[in-house]
Structure formats: C-alpha cells, structure tokens
Design a protein around this motif. Structure first.
Motif: not given
Ligand code: ADP
Ligand code: ASP
Ligand code: MG
Length: 412
Positions: A45-74
């Motif tokens: 559930g953690e990665t889904n949550k992080l993806v949701g936070l990114v989507d909510e912050t920036s719908p057309l996100y910068d993929a480098r920041e998407y990775d910075a955020v969603v990799s953190s669960g691990e």
C-alpha cells in the motif's frame, strides 16, 4: 560461501511482525551456511500512497521527482529488515540502490538495470556481514539521479542481483504459494504449478499476471537464474513453490498453461481516417513519441477510401494518447472525424507453449466466450498466446469459463 537471493514483496513486509517472520526465514538460510542478499519491497500500500501524493501535487509531474518520492518506501523496509536481523544477532546492513550501486538507464519510472558491480557488497561479506538487505525497485541513473524500475520492479532487482552475484537461487517470497494456472484470487479452481517454462511465465507476466514483473523473467531467462516463487506465510522446504525453468526441464504440461487478465485496458478508435500508405505510421509514431504503450491494433476494411483504426493502451495513458492524436490532427498529419475512448474493457489471454503444435485453441476460446454471451472486441495472437479484449464486467467470468474449458485444474 554459496550465495542466495531472497526477495520479500509488499504483503510479506507489511507489518513489523511480518518483517520478523521474513527475517526468521532469512535466519534459516544463514544457519545453513549461505550468504544472503535480501531484496525488499515497500510495505504493501505504501508505493500506491506515494504515487497518489505525487499525482495530487503535480499531475504532469517531473519523472525524476516522482522517482525520488516513490522509491522511498523501500528505504524504510530495508532499514527495518536490517535492524530486525541485527536483533537476531545476524550481522546485516541495509543498502539503498545508489549505494551498491544499481546502475540503470535514465528512463525514469521505467528504468532498466545496466550494471550491478558486486565489489562493495562482496567486500562487506568478506568482513563478516551475513546479510545484505537491498532496497528493491530503485537504482541510480548516469546523471546521478534516483530511478525506479516500474511497478513490481523489486522482482527485477532480485533477479538482477542473483545474476550479478552468481547466486545459487533467487527465491521470490510473496502472498501466494507459487505461480498458478490463473490468479487464485479470481478463480478458486486455479491450480499451483510445480514448474513453469520461462517463455510461458514471460507471456503470463506481460499479459497481466503480476506475480512476477515481466522484466524479471526476461533477465532470469537470459542469465539462467534459478527462479522460484513461494509463500512467505508458510514453512518452506527446498522443493516448495513454483520453479521457473527451461521448457526441457518440464516433463508434462497442458496445451494451455494458464490464463492471464489485465483490468486496466482502454480501447481507442479513430473514426474515419484516410486509408492511404503511411497512415499507420502517421498515427503510431506520435503515440510512441508520447510514450503510449500501444498493444492491440485493428484496422477496419475501408469504405470510400476511409477506415477506422482501433488500438488498446493502458487506461492511465488515454489522456496522453488523445493529446498526441489531437496534435497530429492539428498539424495536418492525420485527419479523423472522432476519437472514441472505451475505458471499460479488459484483456483476457490464454498462454501455452503447446499451442505451437496444437491447432484449435483459438476456436475453442472463441466458442467458450460465445457460449457465455461475451462479445469479443479485439483479438491478437502470437505463437504461444491468444488475447481478446472484452467488456470489463465479464472479465472474471471469462477467466473462470476458460479455466474450466481448458481443464486447467487437472495436471497435464
Ligand atoms: P508482491 O507484493 O509479493 O510482489 P504481487 O501482488 O505483486 O505480490 O503479486 C502476487 C499476486 O499476483 C497474488 O496475490 C495474485 O493475486 C496475483 N496473481 C496474478 N496471477 C497470478 C498467477 N497466475 N499465479 C499466482 N499469482 C497470481
Ligand atoms: N513497491 C514497488 C511497487 O509497489 C515495487 C515492488 O513492490 O516490486 O510497485
Ligand atoms: Mg510484485
């Protein structure tokens, strides 16, 4: 020391209790004299949550920041697993992807592993470390940015480590006790397979069976990794689970090995495009450039020089596909009357290497669906699979009916 790779998926590390249980499994292997590389996913559930936070912050996100955020669960589970092992007096430490380093391409959110130099981790094994706990799913690009390997990517991390460290086996611990003839969650007659051929597993994975990420199977096939899928919830013997292996190592098998489904499909139709040489390229080039993963394609017969072009793509790429088509239309490269997106479809596929030598599988599949009153919207085939696009509301029914008709509950 023989080295083993053990990967624990999200549900297997969902709570501290489960991390402890997984750590005990690791302890058993250490006690047998193995050095172990443990690959962990984020808590479920953690990665889904992080993806949701990114989507909510920036719908057309910068993929480098998407990775910075969603990799953190691990990162969290890697540290917790190392601490748990230390509590059990097992010398362990955690590693994030960049520390190893897991070198990847810079295709953010879908990066491919290029190299894993074993030196750093091997040096620590040499100093007495027994377990290296590595955060799955992540790596580092040539530019020094954090990357991720696509959803489900920890499986690929695990197989890549097994190849790079010449492991005796790569064990994928998950929430089911192996690879089944279809998803046991939607078909209660699904049967666990003791063995499955790499090629069949590759097709099942790419057609939606998420038990292994497709790329992990590709890597295992290429580097001859002994890949096993098993449950982290049960006591396990060395023979437990499902071994993914060469076709030659399987004594008996059914013509159809399994049924896969993919829920998140959309069907897009360009209504009335000019039927002229180059039209397919004028449509699919801009889609490729926009990063749309087109899967099935059908072109209708033309009437008075115009035709309809239909293709499927993941539902979350519909907006991108529409935008690419509108841009191609306004620049005059293509001309269509309308674009219709049907987001209520699903793909159901039957897979089996036996299809190479047996005819009639497609006919039987179509008949089964007809008997259930299920309309087929698009069909594609390859040497060892047949896929159909149908209304999503019939997806589970179709999977169950096909499983019954091909008698997959019985061993071949
Ligand atoms: P993990 O978090 O351990 O990586 P996943 O959720 O990614 O686990 O994958 C395991 C899930 O894959 C199972 O819970 C099951 O619902 C699903 N699945 C789909 N098809 C199959 C199949 N043919 N055999 C086993 N599991 C399957
Ligand atoms: N945590 C990542 C995901 O949910 C990677 C993985 O679990 O394999 O996609
Ligand atoms: Mg997974």
């Amino acid at each position: 020391m023989p080295l083993l790779v053990m990967k624990f998926g999200g549900t297997s590390v969902a709570t501290l209790d489960r991390i402890r249980r997984a750590a005990k499994r690791v302890g058993v292997e250490v006690a047998k004299g193995h050095d172990v590389i443990v690959i962990v996913s984020a808590m479920s559930g953690e990665t889904n949550k992080l993806v949701g936070l990114v989507d909510e912050t920036s719908p057309l996100y910068d993929a480098r920041e998407y990775d910075a955020v969603v990799s953190s669960g691990e990162n969290v589970t890697a540290g917790l697993m190392a601490l748990t092992l230390q509590e059990m007096d097992i010398p362990a430490r955690s590693w994030q992807g960049w520390q190893v380093p897991v070198r990847t391409t810079s295709a953010h959110a879908a990066a491919r592993i290029e190299e894993i130099p074993p030196g750093n981790i091997m040096a620590k094994f040499g100093e007495g470390m027994k377990v290296a706990v590595v955060a799955g799913f992540q790596g580092v690009s040539p530019e020094g940015r954090i990357t991720t390997l696509g959803r489900g990517g920890s499986d690929t991390t695990a197989v890549a480590f097994a190849a790079a460290f010449d492991a005796i086996r790569c064990d994928i611990y998950t929430d089911v006790d192996g690879v089944y003839t279809t998803d046991p969650r939607i078909c209660e007659k699904a049967r666990k397979l003791d063995r499955i051929a790499f090629e069949e597993m590759l097709e099942l994975a790419s057609l939606g069976a998420k038990v292994l990420q497709t790329r992990s199977v590709e890597l295992a096939m290429r580097y001859k990794v002994r890949l096993r899928v098993l449950s982290s919830f049960e006591e396990q013997s060395d023979e437990a689970g499902t071994l993914v292996c060469d076709e030659e190592d399987i004594m008996e098998s059914n013509v159809v090995a399994g049924v896969a489904y993919s829920r998140d499909e959309a069907k897009m139709t360009l209504v009335s495009v000019a039927d002229r040489p180059g039209i397919a390229s004028a449509i699919f080039m801009p889609l490729a450039e926009a990063g749309v993963n087109v899967d099935m394609i059908v072109q209708n017969i033309s009437e008075e020089g115009r035709t309809d072009m239909t293709f499927s793509c993941p539902t979350n790429q519909v907006a991108r596909a529409e935008k690419a088509m509108e841009a191609a239309k306004s620049s005059g490269d293509i001309n269509y009357h309308d674009v219709i997106a049907d987001q209520n479809v699903a793909k159901v596929s039957v897979v089996g290497i036996g299809m190479r030598s047996h005819t009639g599988v497609a006919a039987k599949m179509f008949q089964v669906l007809a008997n259930e009153g299920i309309n087929i919207k698009v069909i594609t085939t390859s040497e060892i699979k047949i896929s159909v696009l149908i209304d999503r509301k019939y997806m589970e029914l179709a999977v169950q009916a096909l499983h019954d008709a091909f008698e997959l509950e019985k061993a071949g």
